[in-house]
Design a protein around this motif. Sequence first.
Motif, PDB file in Angstrom:
ATOM      1  N   TYR A  10       7.679  12.572 -15.407  1.00  0.00           N
ATOM      2  CA  TYR A  10       7.218  12.559 -16.787  1.00  0.00           C
ATOM      3  C   TYR A  10       5.844  13.192 -17.013  1.00  0.00           C
ATOM      4  N   VAL A  11       5.022  13.291 -15.984  1.00  0.00           N
ATOM      5  CA  VAL A  11       3.711  13.910 -16.153  1.00  0.00           C
ATOM      6  C   VAL A  11       3.807  15.355 -15.691  1.00  0.00           C
ATOM      7  N   CYS A  12       3.846  16.259 -16.633  1.00  0.00           N
ATOM      8  CA  CYS A  12       4.080  17.665 -16.300  1.00  0.00           C
ATOM      9  C   CYS A  12       2.802  18.314 -15.774  1.00  0.00           C
ATOM     10  N   HIS A  13       2.458  17.928 -14.579  1.00  0.00           N
ATOM     11  CA  HIS A  13       1.262  18.488 -13.945  1.00  0.00           C
ATOM     12  C   HIS A  13       1.577  18.721 -12.475  1.00  0.00           C
ATOM     13  N   LEU A  14       1.180  19.862 -11.979  1.00  0.00           N
ATOM     14  CA  LEU A  14       1.511  20.247 -10.612  1.00  0.00           C
ATOM     15  C   LEU A  14       0.992  19.252  -9.586  1.00  0.00           C
ATOM     16  N   GLN A  15      -0.152  18.612  -9.878  1.00  0.00           N
ATOM     17  CA  GLN A  15      -0.752  17.693  -8.920  1.00  0.00           C
ATOM     18  C   GLN A  15       0.152  16.498  -8.632  1.00  0.00           C
ATOM     19  N   PHE A  16       0.904  16.031  -9.617  1.00  0.00           N
ATOM     20  CA  PHE A  16       1.774  14.881  -9.391  1.00  0.00           C
ATOM     21  C   PHE A  16       2.924  15.238  -8.455  1.00  0.00           C
ATOM     22  N   THR A  17       3.491  16.422  -8.654  1.00  0.00           N
ATOM     23  CA  THR A  17       4.563  16.852  -7.755  1.00  0.00           C
ATOM     24  C   THR A  17       4.039  17.035  -6.341  1.00  0.00           C
ATOM     25  N   ARG A  18       2.853  17.593  -6.230  1.00  0.00           N
ATOM     26  CA  ARG A  18       2.233  17.772  -4.917  1.00  0.00           C
ATOM     27  C   ARG A  18       1.957  16.425  -4.266  1.00  0.00           C
ATOM     28  N   PHE A  19       1.451  15.484  -5.070  1.00  0.00           N
ATOM     29  CA  PHE A  19       1.187  14.140  -4.555  1.00  0.00           C
ATOM     30  C   PHE A  19       2.486  13.474  -4.101  1.00  0.00           C
ATOM     31  N   PHE A  20       3.554  13.657  -4.883  1.00  0.00           N
ATOM     32  CA  PHE A  20       4.849  13.081  -4.513  1.00  0.00           C
ATOM     33  C   PHE A  20       5.303  13.619  -3.156  1.00  0.00           C
ATOM     34  N   ASN A  21       5.217  14.940  -2.982  1.00  0.00           N
ATOM     35  CA  ASN A  21       5.655  15.562  -1.729  1.00  0.00           C
ATOM     36  C   ASN A  21       4.852  15.057  -0.537  1.00  0.00           C
ATOM     37  N   THR A  81       0.807  -1.228   0.000  1.00  0.00           N
ATOM     38  CA  THR A  81       0.000   0.000   0.000  1.00  0.00           C
ATOM     39  C   THR A  81       0.836   1.272   0.000  1.00  0.00           C
ATOM     40  N   MET A  82       2.068   1.211   0.485  1.00  0.00           N
ATOM     41  CA  MET A  82       2.913   2.394   0.525  1.00  0.00           C
ATOM     42  C   MET A  82       3.802   2.522  -0.704  1.00  0.00           C
ATOM     43  N   GLN A  83       4.323   1.404  -1.199  1.00  0.00           N
ATOM     44  CA  GLN A  83       5.343   1.498  -2.231  1.00  0.00           C
ATOM     45  C   GLN A  83       4.791   1.577  -3.654  1.00  0.00           C
ATOM     46  N   ILE A  84       3.651   0.962  -3.912  1.00  0.00           N
ATOM     47  CA  ILE A  84       3.061   1.083  -5.252  1.00  0.00           C
ATOM     48  C   ILE A  84       2.705   2.538  -5.568  1.00  0.00           C
ATOM     49  N   PRO A  85       2.023   3.268  -4.665  1.00  0.00           N
ATOM     50  CA  PRO A  85       1.798   4.699  -4.936  1.00  0.00           C
ATOM     51  C   PRO A  85       3.098   5.497  -5.035  1.00  0.00           C
ATOM     52  N   GLN A  86       4.120   5.108  -4.256  1.00  0.00           N
ATOM     53  CA  GLN A  86       5.398   5.814  -4.321  1.00  0.00           C
ATOM     54  C   GLN A  86       6.056   5.642  -5.688  1.00  0.00           C
ATOM     55  N   ILE A  87       5.977   4.449  -6.250  1.00  0.00           N
ATOM     56  CA  ILE A  87       6.535   4.202  -7.583  1.00  0.00           C
ATOM     57  C   ILE A  87       5.810   5.050  -8.626  1.00  0.00           C
ATOM     58  N   ILE A  88       4.473   5.074  -8.546  1.00  0.00           N
ATOM     59  CA  ILE A  88       3.678   5.878  -9.474  1.00  0.00           C
ATOM     60  C   ILE A  88       4.020   7.358  -9.329  1.00  0.00           C
ATOM     61  N   ALA A  89       4.129   7.818  -8.085  1.00  0.00           N
ATOM     62  CA  ALA A  89       4.447   9.226  -7.831  1.00  0.00           C
ATOM     63  C   ALA A  89       5.828   9.591  -8.354  1.00  0.00           C
ATOM     64  N   SER A  90       6.805   8.678  -8.214  1.00  0.00           N
ATOM     65  CA  SER A  90       8.171   8.962  -8.659  1.00  0.00           C
ATOM     66  C   SER A  90       8.232   9.177 -10.169  1.00  0.00           C
ATOM     67  N   TYR A  91       7.600   8.276 -10.931  1.00  0.00           N
ATOM     68  CA  TYR A  91       7.603   8.425 -12.389  1.00  0.00           C
ATOM     69  C   TYR A  91       6.674   9.553 -12.837  1.00  0.00           C
ATOM     70  N   GLY A  92       5.556   9.716 -12.116  1.00  0.00           N
ATOM     71  CA  GLY A  92       4.622  10.773 -12.481  1.00  0.00           C
ATOM     72  C   GLY A  92       5.208  12.150 -12.307  1.00  0.00           C
ATOM     73  N   ALA A  93       5.968  12.349 -11.200  1.00  0.00           N
ATOM     74  CA  ALA A  93       6.583  13.654 -10.953  1.00  0.00           C
ATOM     75  C   ALA A  93       7.621  13.994 -12.009  1.00  0.00           C
TER      76      ALA A  93
END
Length: 274
Positions: A147-158, A133-145
């Motif tokens: 390659y996905v140029c959207h502020l929400q992904f960086t915010r989600f990563f933080n 539950t912790m690492q799958i979202p972290q993997i998505i957040a790492s790549y999303g921050a």
Amino acid sequence: MSHCTSSVDGIVGAYTGSSFAVQASTASLLGCALYSALELIVLVFSVFHVYHGLYFWSLLISASLGVIPDALGLILKYFELAPIWVPVTLSTAGWCVMVTGQSLVLYSRLHLVVMNRKVLHCILGMIIFNSITMQIPQIIASYGAVYVCHLQFTRFFNIWEKVQLTVFFAQEIIISGVFIVQTLRLLHSYPTRSKRKTNIMYQLLTINAAIIIMDIALLILEYMGFFITQTVLKCFFYTVKLKLEIAVLSRLASFVKSHPDQDSSGLSQLEQHT
């Protein structure tokens, strides 16, 4: 493939500042982490007499497939030595193996002092649940921050970086807490109180306290926003924690061998490993 920029320096690319102190400390700590991981691999094969069991494999895999890829990934990313997907993949995979591996190391020595199988099963279930539950979202957040140029992904990563670090901190506190309590009970169960027994007890407490202090320091850095410092120290601290695990094993083995007239079904298994 192009990647995004981030308001938090270091998340999606190299360190862009001009501080020589940051560059030097980053290179030094990550270099020390790599050296310590390689040294730990040699140490594991030297200390263990039998090369099997969860304790052995969790230590070995945490160092070889956890710390080393994480350290290499951070070096490649912060000094911009490779395409961004290479360090992101290495550091993300290394972190997942490193943090879960450390928890499995802590868990794998619990059976030496904890006889209640329900407690052991609950702790193992917690480790598996949190790793998913912790690492799958972290993997998505790492790549999303990246390659996905959207502020929400960086915010989600933080946000998720703080959440998962807090959860894994609590997880290690729980496992270490159970070990400390059960070790104290075991040590006090011996009828004779020798200076050697007291020294070993305090050494075990000091080792586990040091592990907890390192986790607290990482949490403070994370919540203060020192991302690069936190990630670099995290990699270095985990090599230190893994080496301290060897010391824990050695102390328990020493205690058992110094009391041959006593027996514990869990602790007696130490003689098969050290």
